[in-house]
Enzyme design. Structure first.
Site: not given
Length: 445
Positions: A62, A65-66, A142
């Protein structure tokens, strides 16, 4: 090299317009031509998700992903955004427990740009130290946002309780501790080690020509394919292997939060995605809590007014699965909600569905399947998931026939097996400890 997707033995022919090509380096290209549209949805799917991470890497997929959108050797982060905005396109990504997808939705004339940008991002990102630190703060925000959303927090709490120490029990996003401790070197090694072309599937749907997509992808991923080697073969779908079995740990988890509602997930381990009974499971889930006429919605909301939101859902993985019931209610009503939910599950386990429930559930699934494929993004997602999960494409006709073939006896057998297992529950709400929870839950501790 172009070839129509070959169905499995005894299966129906694939949907018209679906084609598949294997490229050097192990990249698979699967496309579907959708007449009458002027757009294309394109995704680069990677057969790597959070379950593939070590404890040191928890949250790496994840985090990447950023980071991959922060710039490449040819593009800055601003440049990536500007190129897509200039053509009205959408560019994004998502990470799941068993895969990651980077995708774009553009006009058909902008397909070459979409392929080039996505391939550039996925295979040639910079992962600069400054960007790693910048996005570390974003990911931590997040996580904090997740912690402020009771339903998101509840889902992760339920998975952690159901799956325990199994990798499927870890949150996709990682933990505050793992993200704070994640080094640039760890991220780089995970990216270069796992984001290889044999793990990649390029799926596209819309106004396209398959050979054109193949040519674009072959050029855009040429360097990545060279790193893998021309003889590299596609990584096959995950197999069931050793099926997950629950441990002997506690089956009740409470997260104390000063919320206006109590949030509940109550469920059991279910079938993996390779199980031939998975369509019967989907019919069972739809009848239980998949719509306004479902048994849970009628019993909990319509007849008793105990909750505004109540539904059931299933998750299927290569070697495991789950079926769960969600409800959000006033804290003082939690005991009654749990009692009704348990009665509904016990009733289905004992007696199955009525003929009317079975017919409604099948009709709902058939309609949802067809209506859900009226946009190119849904079709692209179906292509990518099918290739990753099963290594083949199932036609819409075949899927509809499988739904229609499910019998009441099939559903009853699945329900009886699943609901014979001990229930697992997760609760987020204003309770100081488990002793404050209703007796219908405390017996799970």
């Amino acid at each position: 090299m172009t070839s129509l997707v070959t169905p499995g033995a005894g299966a129906a022919a694939p949907a018209p317009g679906v084609s598949r090509t294997d490229l050097p380096g192990g990249v698979r290209v699967v496309t579907e031509t959708v007449p009458g549209v002027r757009s294309v949805s394109l995704g680069i799917w990677i057969a790597i998700g959070s379950r593939d991470e070590t404890s040191e890497q928890a949250g790496a997929a994840h985090y990447l992903e950023h980071l991959l959108f922060k710039g490449t050797a040819r593009r800055t982060a601003a440049g990536i955004a500007e190129e897509m905005d200039a053509v009205g396109g959408e560019l994004n990504a998502f990470t799941a427990k068993e895969h990651t997808c980077y995708y774009a939705h553009v006009l058909d004339t902008d397909l070459p740009l979409a392929v080039d940008v996505l391939a550039d991002v996925v295979t040639d990102a910079q992962l600069a130290h400054t960007d790693v630190e910048l996005e570390r703060g974003v990911v931590l925000e997040e996580i904090a946002m997740r912690d402020d959303d009771p339903e998101d927090l509840l889902g992760e709490l339920f998975d952690a309780t159901l799956f325990g120490d199994h990798p499927l029990g870890r949150p996709v996003i990682g933990s505050e501790e793992s993200i704070r401790g994640m080094s640039r070197e760890t991220l780089y090694e995970f990216w270069r080690g796992e984001y290889t072309t044999p793990r990649m599937i390029v799926a596209a749907a819309g106004n396209l020509a398959h050979n054109h997509v193949v040519d674009l992808v072959g050029t855009a991923l040429a360097r990545a394919a060279e790193r893998a080697g021309a003889d590299a073969r596609p990584v096959p779908p995950r197999t069931a292997g050793t099926r997950f079995t629950p441990g002997a740990g506690p089956r009740l988890a409470l997260h104390t939060e000063d919320t206006e509602q109590a949030h509940l997930l109550l469920g059991v381990p279910a079938l993996d995605r390779h199980d031939p009974r998975r369509t019967a499971l989907a019919v069972l889930n739809t009848a239980l809590g998949g719509g306004l006429s479902s048994r849970l919605f009628q019993q909990v909301r319509e007849q008793r007014g105990l909750a505004y939101s109540v539904y059931s859902s299933i998750a299927t993985y290569a070697d495991a699965g789950s079926l769960s019931v969600y409800a959000g209610c006033a804290p003082e009503r939690l005991g009654e909600v749990v009692g009704v939910a348990r009665d509904v599950l016990a009733g289905v386990a004992a007696d199955g569905l009525t003929p009317a429930e079975l017919a409604r559930a099948q009709g709902s699934m058939r309609g949802g399947l067809v209506l859900g494929l009226e946009d190119t993004s849904s079709r692209m997602n179906r292509l990518g998931r099918s290739e990753l999960d099963h290594g083949r494409q199932r036609s819409i006709t075949e899927s509809l026939e499988r739904i229609s073939a499910v019998t009441g006896e099939d559903v009853a057998a699945v329900a009886a097996e699943l609901f014979a297992a001990p229930l697992t529950a997760a609760v987020v709400g204003p309770y100081d400890d488990e002793d404050d929870l209703p007796a219908a839950l405390r017996d799970l501790a």
